[in-house]
Design a protein around this motif. Structure first.
Motif, short mmCIF file in Angstrom:
data_model
loop_
_atom_site.label_atom_id
_atom_site.label_comp_id
_atom_site.label_asym_id
_atom_site.label_seq_id
_atom_site.Cartn_x
_atom_site.Cartn_y
_atom_site.Cartn_z
N GLU A 14 64.11 -115.81 -76.19
CA GLU A 14 65.51 -115.40 -76.32
C GLU A 14 65.73 -114.63 -77.61
OE1 GLU A 14 67.78 -118.84 -73.67
OE2 GLU A 14 67.54 -119.14 -75.84
N ALA A 15 65.10 -115.07 -78.70
CA ALA A 15 65.23 -114.37 -79.98
C ALA A 15 64.57 -113.00 -79.92
CB ALA A 15 64.61 -115.21 -81.10
N ILE A 16 63.42 -112.91 -79.27
CA ILE A 16 62.73 -111.62 -79.13
C ILE A 16 63.55 -110.67 -78.28
CG2 ILE A 16 60.70 -110.53 -78.10
CD1 ILE A 16 59.18 -113.15 -78.89
N ALA A 17 64.14 -111.18 -77.20
CA ALA A 17 64.98 -110.34 -76.33
C ALA A 17 66.17 -109.80 -77.10
CB ALA A 17 65.44 -111.15 -75.12
N GLU A 18 66.79 -110.64 -77.93
CA GLU A 18 67.92 -110.18 -78.73
C GLU A 18 67.48 -109.11 -79.72
OE1 GLU A 18 71.42 -111.97 -81.69
OE2 GLU A 18 70.04 -113.32 -80.66
N GLU A 19 66.32 -109.32 -80.33
CA GLU A 19 65.77 -108.35 -81.27
C GLU A 19 65.49 -107.02 -80.59
OE1 GLU A 19 64.55 -107.09 -84.97
OE2 GLU A 19 65.21 -109.15 -84.57
N ALA A 20 64.98 -107.08 -79.35
CA ALA A 20 64.62 -105.86 -78.61
C ALA A 20 65.79 -105.24 -77.87
CB ALA A 20 63.49 -106.19 -77.63
N GLY A 21 66.90 -105.96 -77.78
CA GLY A 21 68.05 -105.44 -77.06
C GLY A 21 67.87 -105.42 -75.56
N ILE A 22 67.15 -106.41 -75.02
CA ILE A 22 66.94 -106.50 -73.58
C ILE A 22 67.52 -107.79 -73.05
CG2 ILE A 22 64.86 -105.07 -73.66
CD1 ILE A 22 63.19 -107.63 -73.44
N GLU A 23 67.79 -107.83 -71.75
CA GLU A 23 68.27 -109.04 -71.10
C GLU A 23 67.12 -109.69 -70.34
OE1 GLU A 23 71.70 -108.62 -68.71
OE2 GLU A 23 72.86 -107.52 -70.22
N ILE A 24 67.11 -111.02 -70.35
CA ILE A 24 66.05 -111.75 -69.66
C ILE A 24 66.65 -112.88 -68.83
CG2 ILE A 24 64.28 -111.24 -71.37
CD1 ILE A 24 64.75 -114.06 -72.53
N GLU A 25 65.90 -113.31 -67.84
CA GLU A 25 66.24 -114.50 -67.07
C GLU A 25 64.95 -115.26 -66.82
OE1 GLU A 25 68.09 -113.04 -63.54
OE2 GLU A 25 66.22 -112.28 -62.67
N PHE A 26 65.02 -116.59 -66.93
CA PHE A 26 63.83 -117.42 -66.79
C PHE A 26 63.64 -117.85 -65.34
CE2 PHE A 26 65.07 -118.13 -71.25
CZ PHE A 26 63.91 -117.71 -71.87
N GLN A 27 62.38 -117.90 -64.93
CA GLN A 27 62.02 -118.39 -63.61
C GLN A 27 60.94 -119.44 -63.75
OE1 GLN A 27 61.24 -115.42 -60.62
NE2 GLN A 27 60.16 -116.85 -59.28
N ASP A 28 61.24 -120.67 -63.35
CA ASP A 28 60.29 -121.78 -63.44
C ASP A 28 59.29 -121.71 -62.30
OD1 ASP A 28 59.01 -124.15 -63.99
OD2 ASP A 28 60.60 -125.40 -63.12
N MET A 29 58.00 -121.79 -62.63
CA MET A 29 56.95 -121.76 -61.63
C MET A 29 55.83 -122.70 -62.04
SD MET A 29 56.64 -117.59 -61.13
CE MET A 29 55.62 -117.72 -59.65
N PRO A 30 55.08 -123.27 -61.09
CA PRO A 30 53.90 -124.05 -61.45
C PRO A 30 52.91 -123.15 -62.19
CG PRO A 30 54.46 -124.37 -59.14
CD PRO A 30 55.29 -123.22 -59.63
N PHE A 31 52.21 -123.71 -63.17
CA PHE A 31 51.31 -122.87 -63.97
C PHE A 31 50.30 -122.10 -63.13
CE2 PHE A 31 47.57 -121.96 -66.50
CZ PHE A 31 48.14 -121.28 -67.56
N PRO A 32 49.66 -122.70 -62.11
CA PRO A 32 48.67 -121.94 -61.34
C PRO A 32 49.25 -120.70 -60.67
CG PRO A 32 48.40 -124.28 -60.92
CD PRO A 32 49.69 -124.12 -61.68
N SER A 33 50.58 -120.65 -60.50
CA SER A 33 51.21 -119.50 -59.84
C SER A 33 51.62 -118.41 -60.82
CB SER A 33 52.46 -119.95 -59.07
OG SER A 33 52.14 -120.93 -58.11
N LEU A 34 51.67 -118.73 -62.11
CA LEU A 34 52.25 -117.79 -63.08
C LEU A 34 51.42 -116.52 -63.26
CD1 LEU A 34 53.58 -120.20 -65.85
CD2 LEU A 34 54.93 -118.55 -64.55
N ILE A 35 50.13 -116.66 -63.52
CA ILE A 35 49.31 -115.47 -63.76
C ILE A 35 49.20 -114.61 -62.51
CG2 ILE A 35 46.99 -114.67 -64.38
CD1 ILE A 35 46.83 -117.01 -66.34
N PRO A 36 48.95 -115.18 -61.31
CA PRO A 36 48.97 -114.34 -60.11
C PRO A 36 50.30 -113.63 -59.90
CG PRO A 36 47.91 -116.43 -59.62
CD PRO A 36 48.51 -116.56 -61.00
N ALA A 37 51.43 -114.30 -60.20
CA ALA A 37 52.74 -113.67 -60.04
C ALA A 37 52.90 -112.51 -61.01
CB ALA A 37 53.85 -114.70 -60.26
N LEU A 38 52.42 -112.67 -62.23
CA LEU A 38 52.51 -111.59 -63.22
C LEU A 38 51.59 -110.43 -62.82
CD1 LEU A 38 53.75 -110.75 -65.95
CD2 LEU A 38 51.70 -111.68 -67.04
N ALA A 39 50.38 -110.75 -62.38
CA ALA A 39 49.45 -109.70 -61.96
C ALA A 39 49.98 -108.90 -60.78
CB ALA A 39 48.09 -110.32 -61.60
#
Length: 282
Positions: free
Chosen positions: A58-83
């Motif tokens: 949240e602090a980085i987003a404010e510094e960069a002037g961007i909006e973010i939203e969090f999405q909770d996912m099981p860890f094994p799904s995170l890297i495939p979802a990002l890729a």
């Protein structure tokens, strides 16, 4: 026709004479994937996301002037979802590894950690006996700890052990407390959090040293946000905000310098580093 033109102009604004082009798509919130069962990095309390990675993002987003939203996912799904570009940013206690760097891109490191062996607080197991001789050892599925154990213990030796793979470490630690597994391999930051929270566990010893952690984006940075994230990470570190965030969740901890150790195998750490061209490995 005027309505279409007005709509188009509202959705896409070009800054004349400059290089910045902002579109309605670019203004949409960036989706930040987190594993919200991984204290102190990310968790949910009273229906709200909390943790080091949450507050820092949240602090980085404010510094960069961007909006973010969090999405909770099981860890094994995170890297495939990002890729697969189903999320835009991955923010958790993510270890930088050579294998992962083939599929996703890392920001500058913002933490360093050691992996440790957790055992029940009344156990007489040590760092060696806890991971050998028929032991059932808990790891998080898809984690760097699982990969290290498979490469160095399960496949790399004659030691007979069974790896029990969990969606999150909280469940693994709870299972260890009731005797379903004999030990858990986890990073030392999380291990200390479990101890501080009163879990009946202790650290038997370290098994891995100097593992950098970072944020991550999809390979080749399709959203072109890696530079903003790098600048934001360094900015909150230099302002002292990063230290305040970490101190809130892990009182008294020594905060590593940023950027941390930058492994040679990560192409985004080679000069020039996005957003911070003066940094990086030669």
């Amino acid at each position: 026709m005027k309505g279409i033109t007005a709509s188009f102009l509202a959705a896409a604004i070009m800054v004349v004479g400059g290089s910045l082009a902002t579109t309605a798509y670019a203004q949409d919130p960036y989706t930040v994937g987190v594993e919200a069962s991984f204290p102190p990095w990310a968790y949910v309390e009273a229906g709200e996301f909390k943790g080091i990675a949450i507050d820092a993002m949240e602090a980085i987003a404010e510094e960069a002037g961007i909006e973010i939203e969090f999405q909770d996912m099981p860890f094994p799904s995170l890297i495939p979802a990002l890729a697969a570009e189903k999320i835009d940013i991955l923010a958790t206690g993510l270890t930088v590894t050579e294998e992962r760097s083939k599929n996703i891109d890392f920001t500058i490191p913002w933490w360093e950690t050691n992996d440790v062996v957790l055992v029940p607080e009344d156990s007489d197991l040590n760092v060696f006996s806890a991971v050998c001789c028929g032991s059932r050892v808990g790891v998080q599925g898809g984690s760097s700890q699982q990969a290290w154990m498979e490469e160095n213990v399960v496949d790399g030796s004659d030691i007979e052990i069974e790896l029990a793979k969990y969606d999150n470490y909280v469940t693994a630690v709870d299972d260890m407390a009731i005797g379903r597994i004999s030990s858990v391999i986890v990073d030392d930051t999380s291990a200390q959090e479990y101890i501080n929270a009163g879990k009946p566990v202790k650290m038997a010893g370290k098994i891995y040293i100097r593992a950098p952690l970072a944020l991550a984006v999809s390979k080749n940075d399709p959203q072109q946000i890696l530079g903003d994230l790098n600048q934001g990470i360094l900015a909150i570190y230099e302002s002292g905000e990063w230290g305040e965030i970490v101190g809130e969740y892990i009182p008294g901890v020594s905060v590593p310098s940023i950027p941390g150790h930058m492994p040679d195998f990560v192409d985004t750490y080679q000069k020039p580093v996005a957003g911070l061209p003066e940094l990086g490995n030669e």
